[in-house]
Scaffold this motif. Structure first.
Motif, short mmCIF file in Angstrom:
data_model
loop_
_atom_site.label_atom_id
_atom_site.label_comp_id
_atom_site.label_asym_id
_atom_site.label_seq_id
_atom_site.Cartn_x
_atom_site.Cartn_y
_atom_site.Cartn_z
N GLN A 1 26.47 58.82 48.04
CA GLN A 1 26.81 58.14 49.12
C GLN A 1 27.54 56.72 48.96
OE1 GLN A 1 27.11 60.16 51.68
NE2 GLN A 1 26.00 61.45 50.56
N SER B 1 28.34 57.37 55.53
CA SER B 1 27.87 57.11 54.09
C SER B 1 26.76 56.42 54.14
CB SER B 1 29.14 56.75 52.84
OG SER B 1 30.13 57.73 52.85
N ARG C 1 23.81 57.93 55.88
CA ARG C 1 23.15 58.75 55.03
C ARG C 1 22.43 57.99 54.03
NH1 ARG C 1 27.82 62.04 55.94
NH2 ARG C 1 27.58 64.19 56.03
#
Length: 497
Positions: free
Chosen positions: A224, A251, A254
């Motif tokens: 990520q 990203s 996450r």
């Protein structure tokens, strides 16, 4: 600065290799007369090759039809975005606007010449039946010298490159098959610079075998972080919705999901301050993303309304607001606070503050973490079912959406050790997230429209505003919610992990 998408295939060939008859390639009618030229390129990077290790190249090249500075950014699904600027005088540093695009990678460290590559090139335009140039085939004899740190050795090789022009990618595949059938080999090197720099430019990676929760978590966080950095230059470039802001923001989400769902195996005193900074960055990106989503929604709905309606003034004002918000975002991405956050992300990836229990066998622990995250999602949904059908229920459904998103990310991270069942949980959580996301978009759009006022005396503006408001009221994406919920709430999902 506009970016050109470069789609190409590269092949290795020995000095004695002879090009086959390209007219035998399906779809090609001829290869134009060859043209020869000599290209001299100086490649720039930080001293520790932070660009090369991420597949990014920055060069100043002379001798061809596109003399100048070339910045190439790899794309997730192949190809590269290429941004060009004029060459300027020899010996000058890289243009500031290109250096700015690379700030997240360089962190302000100087860009220095790390390699010089000379290419003696023969190029041929590959023509279709109508005379259209479908692709360009170049036959390169290459000599490379490493400049930083100085290496007296010289690297020489021959390379074939087929780049798409006005054709489709199947043209590249057909030409490639013809070249490999006559003795060429598909190149494993991403670019010429990687050959000169060798192992020093190779990207880092995690072991495929993940035995502990710490390893599972680190691998996902690393992926990520790399994805976030990959989208940073595109966010700086974008002046419209090209999905870069959304991808960079997801990203970060996450990353934050894993920090939260793995809180029992992490030192929270070190993780909480990082999570707060990640939220700050996500919120800044969210200001742009929210306007992107709203404008796209209203444009689509406006196009579906009967009659030829002009764009209302308030929608034009939203476009202006989005451009202003993008400029504020660029300022944030140039700030010391952002660069410090990137350093903290790197530290989290390379040396996560894990507790002793994080080193236990991954499978059993990941099963517990995914199951616990699944239960939090079901608890949130049950609260939404009990809430009155008004703003309280919408807030509870939004909470459920965030819980589903967290479950999706946690299951994605666990997939290397839990396999297909984790992937199945992630897919079903994503579907629930999408349904609830559509509902949240509708609610946000309705609230935004309530604050809008038509231009005085504009009947069209008033009609458009009223019609769009009605659409938000009667567009109900929750009709799919019961069926979607039954699938993701199935207890067998977590029992089979």
């Amino acid at each position: 600065m506009a970016a050109h998408v470069e789609v190409e295939r590269k092949y290795e060939a020995g000095s004695g290799y002879s090009l086959p008859d390209l007219r035998e390639v399906p779809g090609l009618s001829a290869a134009a007369e060859p043209r020869t030229l000599t290209l001299i390129a100086h490649y720039y990077d930080t001293a520790d090759l932070s660009l090369a290790r991420r597949g990014i190249t920055l060069r100043r090249r002379t001798g061809g039809t596109d003399d100048g500075w070339h910045l190439k950014l790899p794309r997730n699904k192949g190809g590269r975005d290429e941004i060009q600027r004029p060459a300027g005088a020899a010996g000058m540093p890289p243009p500031p606007e290109l250096a700015d695009l690379l700030l997240a990678h360089t962190r302000g460290r100087p860009l220095v010449a790390v390699a010089e590559i000379r290419t003696d090139r023969t190029e041929r335009a590959l023509l279709g039946r109508s005379g259209t140039v479908l692709a360009q085939l170049v036959d390169d004899n290459v000599t490379g010298i490493r400049l930083e740190p100085r290496d007296e050795g010289v690297t020489a090789w021959r390379e074939l490159e087929v780049e798409l022009v006005d054709g489709e990618e199947d043209v590249l595949d057909a030409v490639g098959e013809h070249l490999t059938g006559s003795g060429a080999r598909a190149s494993e090197a991403p670019n010429k610079l990687s050959i000169v720099l060798g192992a020093d430019a190779a990207p880092g990676g995690h072991s495929v075998e993940m035995r502990s929760t710490a390893q599972v978590m680190s691998a996902y966080l690393s992926a990520q972080a790399a994805r976030m950095l990959a989208y940073d230059p595109r966010v700086r470039l974008a002046d419209h919705d090209d999905d870069s802001v959304h991808k960079m923001r997801t990203s970060i989400r996450r990353f934050r999901s894993i920090l939260r769902t793995h809180r029992k195996v992490l030192d929270r005193s070190r993780v909480n301050p990082l999570d707060a900074e990640l939220k700050w960055l996500s919120d800044v990106l969210g200001e742009v993303r929210d306007l992107e989503v709203l404008r796209a929604r209203f444009h689509t709905q406006l196009a579906d309304l009967p009659g030829r309606l002009s764009e209302p003034g308030w929608l034009l004002e939203m476009e202006h607001q989005e451009l202003q918000t993008r400029e504020r975002l660029r300022d944030v991405l140039r700030s010391q606070r952002y660069l410090a956050l990137l350093d903290r992300i790197d530290a989290m990836v390379t040396d996560p503050p894990v507790r002793r229990k994080a080193h236990k066998a991954a499978r059993k622990q990941q099963q517990k973490i995914v199951a616990r995250t699944w239960r939090k999602m079901t608890d949130a949904y049950q609260e939404a079912e009990k809430a009155p059908q008004d703003g309280d229920q919408n807030a509870a459904l939004h909470k459920t959406r965030k819980a589903a998103k967290r479950l999706r990310h946690t299951a994605e991270a666990a997939e290397p050790v839990l396999g297909k069942q984790a992937a199945k949980i992630a897919r079903r959580a994503e579907k629930l997230q999408d349904v609830l996301g559509d509902n949240q978009d509708r609610i946000v759009a309705a609230r935004h429209l309530e604050q809008m006022t038509p231009e005085p005396g504009s009947t069209s503006d008033a009609y458009t505003l009223g019609s769009l408001t009605t659409l938000q009221r009667y567009d109900d994406p929750l009709t799919d919610l019961p069926r979607t919920w039954r699938k993701v709430a199935d207890r067998k999902l977590v029992k089979r992990l």
